[in-house]
Design a protein around this motif. Structure first.
Motif, PDB file in Angstrom:
ATOM      1  N   TRP A   1       0.813  -1.219   0.000  1.00 32.60           N
ATOM      2  CA  TRP A   1       0.000   0.000   0.000  1.00 32.60           C
ATOM      3  C   TRP A   1       0.845   1.267   0.000  1.00 32.60           C
ATOM      4  O   TRP A   1       0.413   2.305  -0.493  1.00 32.60           O
ATOM      5  CB  TRP A   1      -0.977   0.019   1.180  1.00 32.60           C
ATOM      6  CG  TRP A   1      -0.372  -0.004   2.550  1.00 32.60           C
ATOM      7  CD1 TRP A   1      -0.246  -1.080   3.378  1.00 32.60           C
ATOM      8  CD2 TRP A   1       0.175   1.114   3.271  1.00 32.60           C
ATOM      9  NE1 TRP A   1       0.350  -0.716   4.557  1.00 32.60           N
ATOM     10  CE2 TRP A   1       0.614   0.623   4.519  1.00 32.60           C
ATOM     11  CE3 TRP A   1       0.328   2.469   2.981  1.00 32.60           C
ATOM     12  CZ2 TRP A   1       1.215   1.440   5.480  1.00 32.60           C
ATOM     13  CZ3 TRP A   1       0.924   3.295   3.931  1.00 32.60           C
ATOM     14  CH2 TRP A   1       1.359   2.785   5.165  1.00 32.60           C
ATOM     15  N   ARG A   2       2.051   1.176   0.527  1.00 31.67           N
ATOM     16  CA  ARG A   2       2.908   2.356   0.608  1.00 31.67           C
ATOM     17  C   ARG A   2       3.260   2.907  -0.768  1.00 31.67           C
ATOM     18  O   ARG A   2       3.634   4.083  -0.895  1.00 31.67           O
ATOM     19  CB  ARG A   2       4.180   1.999   1.381  1.00 31.67           C
ATOM     20  CG  ARG A   2       5.130   3.144   1.612  1.00 31.67           C
ATOM     21  CD  ARG A   2       6.134   2.807   2.683  1.00 31.67           C
ATOM     22  NE  ARG A   2       5.515   2.794   3.991  1.00 31.67           N
ATOM     23  CZ  ARG A   2       6.061   2.227   5.075  1.00 31.67           C
ATOM     24  NH1 ARG A   2       7.205   1.598   4.976  1.00 31.67           N
ATOM     25  NH2 ARG A   2       5.440   2.279   6.232  1.00 31.67           N
ATOM     26  N   TYR A   3       3.130   2.098  -1.802  1.00 31.05           N
ATOM     27  CA  TYR A   3       3.527   2.504  -3.146  1.00 31.05           C
ATOM     28  C   TYR A   3       2.322   2.655  -4.079  1.00 31.05           C
ATOM     29  O   TYR A   3       2.494   2.727  -5.282  1.00 31.05           O
ATOM     30  CB  TYR A   3       4.520   1.473  -3.702  1.00 31.05           C
ATOM     31  CG  TYR A   3       5.699   1.310  -2.775  1.00 31.05           C
ATOM     32  CD1 TYR A   3       6.740   2.228  -2.776  1.00 31.05           C
ATOM     33  CD2 TYR A   3       5.740   0.268  -1.852  1.00 31.05           C
ATOM     34  CE1 TYR A   3       7.803   2.111  -1.898  1.00 31.05           C
ATOM     35  CE2 TYR A   3       6.800   0.138  -0.966  1.00 31.05           C
ATOM     36  CZ  TYR A   3       7.827   1.063  -0.992  1.00 31.05           C
ATOM     37  OH  TYR A   3       8.868   0.954  -0.114  1.00 31.05           O
ATOM     38  N   MET A   4       1.126   2.752  -3.507  1.00 31.20           N
ATOM     39  CA  MET A   4      -0.103   2.867  -4.294  1.00 31.20           C
ATOM     40  C   MET A   4      -0.726   4.239  -4.062  1.00 31.20           C
ATOM     41  O   MET A   4      -0.945   4.647  -2.923  1.00 31.20           O
ATOM     42  CB  MET A   4      -1.080   1.758  -3.902  1.00 31.20           C
ATOM     43  CG  MET A   4      -0.502   0.360  -4.113  1.00 31.20           C
ATOM     44  SD  MET A   4      -1.495  -0.938  -3.329  1.00 31.20           S
ATOM     45  CE  MET A   4      -2.986  -0.846  -4.324  1.00 31.20           C
ATOM     46  N   ILE A   5      -1.023   4.945  -5.156  1.00 31.13           N
ATOM     47  CA  ILE A   5      -1.481   6.324  -5.044  1.00 31.13           C
ATOM     48  C   ILE A   5      -2.823   6.422  -4.332  1.00 31.13           C
ATOM     49  O   ILE A   5      -3.071   7.353  -3.567  1.00 31.13           O
ATOM     50  CB  ILE A   5      -1.533   6.995  -6.438  1.00 31.13           C
ATOM     51  CG1 ILE A   5      -1.641   8.505  -6.282  1.00 31.13           C
ATOM     52  CG2 ILE A   5      -2.653   6.423  -7.300  1.00 31.13           C
ATOM     53  CD1 ILE A   5      -1.383   9.264  -7.562  1.00 31.13           C
ATOM     54  N   GLU A   6      -3.723   5.472  -4.553  1.00 34.95           N
ATOM     55  CA  GLU A   6      -5.024   5.549  -3.897  1.00 34.95           C
ATOM     56  C   GLU A   6      -4.951   5.255  -2.404  1.00 34.95           C
ATOM     57  O   GLU A   6      -5.868   5.579  -1.660  1.00 34.95           O
ATOM     58  CB  GLU A   6      -6.025   4.600  -4.571  1.00 34.95           C
ATOM     59  CG  GLU A   6      -5.746   3.130  -4.370  1.00 34.95           C
ATOM     60  CD  GLU A   6      -4.881   2.551  -5.478  1.00 34.95           C
ATOM     61  OE1 GLU A   6      -4.905   1.309  -5.657  1.00 34.95           O
ATOM     62  OE2 GLU A   6      -4.187   3.322  -6.166  1.00 34.95           O
ATOM     63  N   GLU A   7      -3.849   4.656  -1.966  1.00 36.60           N
ATOM     64  CA  GLU A   7      -3.693   4.333  -0.554  1.00 36.60           C
ATOM     65  C   GLU A   7      -2.980   5.432   0.224  1.00 36.60           C
ATOM     66  O   GLU A   7      -3.276   5.665   1.398  1.00 36.60           O
ATOM     67  CB  GLU A   7      -2.923   3.008  -0.392  1.00 36.60           C
ATOM     68  CG  GLU A   7      -3.640   1.792  -0.940  1.00 36.60           C
ATOM     69  CD  GLU A   7      -4.862   1.430  -0.128  1.00 36.60           C
ATOM     70  OE1 GLU A   7      -4.981   1.895   1.022  1.00 36.60           O
ATOM     71  OE2 GLU A   7      -5.718   0.672  -0.635  1.00 36.60           O
ATOM     72  N   THR A   8      -2.021   6.104  -0.407  1.00 32.34           N
ATOM     73  CA  THR A   8      -1.229   7.118   0.304  1.00 32.34           C
ATOM     74  C   THR A   8      -1.505   8.535  -0.172  1.00 32.34           C
ATOM     75  O   THR A   8      -1.093   9.487   0.488  1.00 32.34           O
ATOM     76  CB  THR A   8       0.278   6.850   0.143  1.00 32.34           C
ATOM     77  OG1 THR A   8       0.647   7.035  -1.231  1.00 32.34           O
ATOM     78  CG2 THR A   8       0.627   5.426   0.574  1.00 32.34           C
ATOM     79  N   GLY A   9      -2.164   8.705  -1.309  1.00 33.95           N
ATOM     80  CA  GLY A   9      -2.457  10.040  -1.816  1.00 33.95           C
ATOM     81  C   GLY A   9      -1.317  10.641  -2.595  1.00 33.95           C
ATOM     82  O   GLY A   9      -1.435  10.906  -3.787  1.00 33.95           O
ATOM     83  N   ALA A  10      -0.195  10.847  -1.953  1.00 35.60           N
ATOM     84  CA  ALA A  10       0.962  11.455  -2.623  1.00 35.60           C
ATOM     85  C   ALA A  10       2.270  10.908  -2.071  1.00 35.60           C
ATOM     86  O   ALA A  10       3.270  11.615  -1.972  1.00 35.60           O
ATOM     87  CB  ALA A  10       0.920  12.967  -2.508  1.00 35.60           C
ATOM     88  N   GLY A  11       2.270   9.651  -1.691  1.00 34.60           N
ATOM     89  CA  GLY A  11       3.495   8.984  -1.289  1.00 34.60           C
ATOM     90  C   GLY A  11       4.208   9.666  -0.133  1.00 34.60           C
ATOM     91  O   GLY A  11       3.597  10.071   0.859  1.00 34.60           O
TER      92      GLY A  11
END
Length: 466
Positions: free
Chosen positions: A234-244
């Motif tokens: 999830w840390r590398y997914m835009i929908e999970e973190t918004g803007a990394g």
């Protein structure tokens, strides 16, 4: 007085780190809490957190979150069962909705991916629970505002895990500023540039001692960590973190800047994704990151002071800057987390100066019973706010401001100009966030943001301008 009964949602590594805070409190007799239930969609993680014995290999020296100069609680192992105040293990759930609905829980701690923070928090608040949320408070500004609104209507206490405010070195710098030793604040600077995986692999700290005193902190990865998994997917997914990294880690920087220098008025940001190779994540698969790994920001504070911040996990070779350090310059001196230099020629370690000259009443308030563990101090601050019906130091309003400042950098990069934080809070600047908010159900349908294979976040400002 009844103990505060706590349920924890999300039992990954960060939850184990937060248990160190409870361990530090229990060691000093602050034991008016009870961990009643745990939840993780992966049942084995909940089992491991339940069964873990924090510090079983020794004493507090094993805690990588603690500055070795400031350890002030005794040794001995305290495990999860000790934190319960009973011999039984906590109840375990795989559905967080079951946990937040429990009548035998007063407060919920959330250590889930950022995209889930507001969903879980809103449900917990609806059940009348107090909430502790790991940073960032939510994945977008609109999601943060939903939490703010719900918490104020329900009268519950929300705390966001920006624990750098409680770090002894940060508090020492804060005291130096408040006593006027730096004069008028002029500049804030924080740059931490590291290689890939720096925040995803286990870290330990060591301290160089030169001329009999601590001069700088050197952080390094354990042997073999370079080949370790790069954290959860999830840390590398835009929908999970918004803007990394900008939101997930950058909010720590922005919160600290606001804490020591006051509100941020405007931000000019540069945001990039440099790492394109596939990563091996904790879940075992390989994937490409979708999110930024680097950002730089120019800040204008409401006071007129300026700042420059930078954060990256794409800096190969020699790292730059301490992982948790900053420096503030004023009209009559400077202070960082490791040193100060004043106009009268005096210099030294801020913590040493604080210990030598700070009023006893202030020391007792900021570090009760000698407690210096930043996670423990924040837990205590939150629990005291609940019992005294006050506000924790990092409440929902503070959580909103750090996320808004981080997104001001992202929105600035996207549209190619300076952005006011107040415009981000008000929703007037949301070109980047709008598609995310649509996906979260916080906005009606808008044209989605889609990048071609040749477009990157770096070039979005030019694209928008044209």
């Amino acid at each position: 007085m009844r103990k505060l009964r706590i349920g924890i949602v999300g039992c990954g590594r960060v939850a184990h780190v937060h248990l160190w805070g409870y361990r530090a409190l229990a060691q000093l007799g602050f034991d008016r809490f009870q961990i009643v239930a745990l939840c993780d969609q992966v049942e084995d993680r909940a089992k491991r957190l339940s069964a873990s014995v924090v510090g079983a290999r020794g004493g507090p020296q094993d805690d990588p979150t603690l500055d070795p100069r400031k350890r002030s609680y005794g040794g001995g192992a305290i495990g999860t069962a000790d934190l319960l105040g009973a011999a039984s293990r906590p109840y375990r759930h795989t559905d967080w909705r079951e946990l937040v609905a429990r009548e035998d829980i007063d407060a919920v701690e959330i250590y889930a991916p950022p995209s889930q923070h507001h969903v879980i928090a809103l449900e917990a608040i609806a059940h009348g629970k107090h909430v502790f949320i790991e940073k960032p408070m939510a994945v977008t500004v609109r999601a943060c505002k939903e939490i703010v609104k719900a918490a104020r209507e329900a009268g519950v206490r929300v705390c966001v895990g920006h624990n750098y405010r409680f770090e002894p070195a940060t508090r020492a710098v804060q005291w130096i500023i408040e006593t006027g030793r730096l004069g008028d604040l002029r500049m804030f600077n924080w740059h931490t540039l590291r290689g890939p995986g720096h925040w995803s692999t286990p870290l330990q700290s060591r301290w160089k001692r030169l001329a009999g005193r601590v001069r700088d902190q050197v952080l390094w990865r354990r042997p073999g960590a370079i080949n370790a998994p790069a954290g959860p997917a999830w840390r590398y997914m835009i929908e999970e973190t918004g803007a990394g990294i900008v939101v997930e880690n950058g909010t720590h920087i922005f919160d600290t800047a606001i804490h020591v220098c006051g509100g941020i008025d405007r931000v000019t940001g540069l945001v990039s994704q440099f790492e394109r190779d596939e990563l091996r994540v904790e879940e075992g698969q390989r994937m490409q990151s979708e999110v930024p790994d680097t950002f730089f920001g120019m800040l204008r504070f409401e006071s007129g002071a300026v700042g420059q911040v930078g954060l990256s996990t794409a800096a190969h070779g020699e790292p730059l800057g301490p992982r948790e350090g900053f420096i503030v310059h004023g009209s009559t001196g400077s202070a960082s987390t490791t040193s100060y230099r004043l106009g009268d020629g005096s210099e030294g370690d801020p913590w040493d100066l604080f210990q030598a000259e700070a009023p006893e009443e202030l020391v007792a308030t900021w570090f009760p019973c000698g407690l210096t563990h930043r996670f423990g101090l924040q837990k205590l601050d939150w629990m005291q706010a609940i019992r005294q019906r006050g506000q924790p130091l990092v409440d929902e309003a503070a959580g909103l401001q750090s996320v808004a400042a981080a997104y001001a950098a992202v929105e600035s990069n996207f549209i190619g100009r300076e952005v006011r934080v107040s415009d981000v809070v008000a929703g007037r600047e949301d070109s980047y966030q709008a598609p995310l908010d649509v996906g979260l159900g916080l906005l009606p349908e808008v044209k989605p943001l889609r990048l071609s294979e040749t477009e990157t976040l770096t070039g979005l400002g030019e694209i928008a301008a044209n």
